[in-house]
Design a protein around this motif. Structure first.
Motif, PDB file in Angstrom:
ATOM      1  N   PRO A  71       0.957  -1.144   0.190  1.00  0.00           N
ATOM      2  CA  PRO A  71       0.237   0.195  -0.066  1.00  0.00           C
ATOM      3  C   PRO A  71       1.358   1.086  -0.363  1.00  0.00           C
ATOM      4  O   PRO A  71       1.982   1.581   0.505  1.00  0.00           O
ATOM      5  N   VAL A  72       0.447   2.408  -0.712  1.00  0.00           N
ATOM      6  CA  VAL A  72       1.462   3.511  -0.404  1.00  0.00           C
ATOM      7  C   VAL A  72       1.048   4.386   0.879  1.00  0.00           C
ATOM      8  O   VAL A  72       0.115   3.957   1.362  1.00  0.00           O
ATOM      9  N   PRO A  73       2.244   4.100   1.326  1.00  0.00           N
ATOM     10  CA  PRO A  73       2.057   4.928   2.882  1.00  0.00           C
ATOM     11  C   PRO A  73       1.613   6.231   3.342  1.00  0.00           C
ATOM     12  O   PRO A  73       1.801   7.447   1.909  1.00  0.00           O
ATOM     13  N   ARG A  74       1.492   6.113   4.272  1.00  0.00           N
ATOM     14  CA  ARG A  74       0.887   7.674   4.970  1.00  0.00           C
ATOM     15  C   ARG A  74       2.338   8.245   5.106  1.00  0.00           C
ATOM     16  O   ARG A  74       1.399  10.090   5.389  1.00  0.00           O
ATOM     17  N   GLY A  75       2.990   8.178   5.960  1.00  0.00           N
ATOM     18  CA  GLY A  75       3.976   8.561   6.711  1.00  0.00           C
ATOM     19  C   GLY A  75       4.635   9.409   5.959  1.00  0.00           C
ATOM     20  O   GLY A  75       5.024   8.668   4.461  1.00  0.00           O
ATOM     21  N   ALA A  76       5.731  10.130   6.053  1.00  0.00           N
ATOM     22  CA  ALA A  76       6.543  11.085   5.673  1.00  0.00           C
ATOM     23  C   ALA A  76       7.458  10.232   5.321  1.00  0.00           C
ATOM     24  O   ALA A  76       8.135  10.407   4.094  1.00  0.00           O
ATOM     25  N   ARG A  77       8.634   9.703   6.316  1.00  0.00           N
ATOM     26  CA  ARG A  77       9.477   8.644   6.178  1.00  0.00           C
ATOM     27  C   ARG A  77       9.709   7.741   4.818  1.00  0.00           C
ATOM     28  O   ARG A  77      10.170   7.696   4.144  1.00  0.00           O
ATOM     29  N   ALA A  78       8.586   6.730   5.197  1.00  0.00           N
ATOM     30  CA  ALA A  78       8.385   5.960   4.307  1.00  0.00           C
ATOM     31  C   ALA A  78       7.727   6.312   2.254  1.00  0.00           C
ATOM     32  O   ALA A  78       7.850   5.509   1.892  1.00  0.00           O
ATOM     33  N   LEU A  79       7.141   7.597   2.995  1.00  0.00           N
ATOM     34  CA  LEU A  79       6.938   7.222   1.795  1.00  0.00           C
ATOM     35  C   LEU A  79       7.644   8.201   0.457  1.00  0.00           C
ATOM     36  O   LEU A  79       7.800   7.554  -0.658  1.00  0.00           O
TER      37      LEU A  79
END
Length: 260
Positions: A71-79
């Motif tokens: 899934p496309v992540p929401r958190g800035a670092r993971a994104l």
């Protein structure tokens, strides 16, 4: 790198809203890894909005977007980590005018790696060579033609060797010869590097010949998903109107112009 049979991008029941208005609704789409997919449709119908959902710039109001099974992540670092695997070629190229061609291509490498300078410079030369512009390394964007600038932007988008490439109207502002060069490059690089490529465009005749999959977006959703051959053979009035560029038909011209 994902297996050739894997699904690179998947949208499940996705609804995308912008400016308090639903742009796309109930979108379901699967893009095979290693394929070239053309996302076509009139201006203002949500094609670029679809790309924004793939990069995480736009969070779906409903449904799920997955890239290479995740899934496309929401958190800035993971994104940020996910985006390293996605190359994006923008309509306006986005080249920095006070940097040379080589310096522009080197930007992603400097931002996301700690490679020694000789290795970095060799990689930059390789990317420029891949788009036929190695001799232009010392030029500035103002010294380039529109087609050359687009190729530099492509080299920069490929700098981190992303398995997924997104092209947002790659032929905007280019003459027919430059357009042919860009489409040929996209096809050659996609095949030789095993990339998954998604091309958003309203240039049907230039894009369909290199595509494995054709998707047409209109009237708030996906109205066709299949092979280019099936699209061109379709008798659907909406698809025929779009392919032939007819002003009257199921796609309302005035509405499309207002949202564009």
């Amino acid at each position: 790198m994902p297996a050739p049979s894997a699904t690179a991008v998947e949208l499940r029941g996705v609804r995308l809203d912008r400016g308090g208005r639903t742009t796309l609704r109930t979108v379901a789409l699967a893009v095979p890894a290693g394929s070239i997919t053309a996302v076509l449709g009139p201006s203002g119908t949500g094609k670029s909005t679809l790309l924004a959902a793939l990069t995480g710039e736009l969070v779906p109001a409903a449904g799920e977007v997955r890239v290479f099974g995740q899934p496309v992540p929401r958190g800035a670092r993971a994104l940020l980590e996910m985006r390293k695997g996605i190359g994006v070629l923008l309509q306006g190229n986005g080249l920095l005018t006070d940097l040379t061609v080589a310096e522009n291509v080197a930007l992603p490498l400097r931002a996301h790696t700690s490679l020694p300078e000789p290795v970095l410079q060799r990689l930059v030369a390789m990317k420029l060579n891949a788009v036929g512009l190695r001799e232009a390394a010392g030029l500035y964007p103002r010294e380039l033609s529109g087609g050359m600038a687009r190729r530099v932007a492509l080299a920069r988008a490929l700098a981190l060797d992303p398995p997924l490439m997104l092209y947002d109207e790659p032929l905007t502002g280019l003459d027919p010869i430059a357009s042919g060069v860009i489409m040929s490059l996209i096809q050659r690089l996609s095949r030789s590097l095993g990339l998954t490529s998604i091309i958003v465009s309203h240039h049907v005749r230039e894009t369909l010949p290199i595509a494995d999959q054709a998707v047409v977006v209109a009237n708030g959703g996906i109205v066709f998903d299949g092979t280019p051959e099936a699209l061109e053979a379709s008798g659907d009035p909406l698809l025929r109107q779009f392919l032939r560029g007819e002003p009257d038909g199921p796609i309302p011209f005035e509405r499309a112009r207002e949202v564009a």
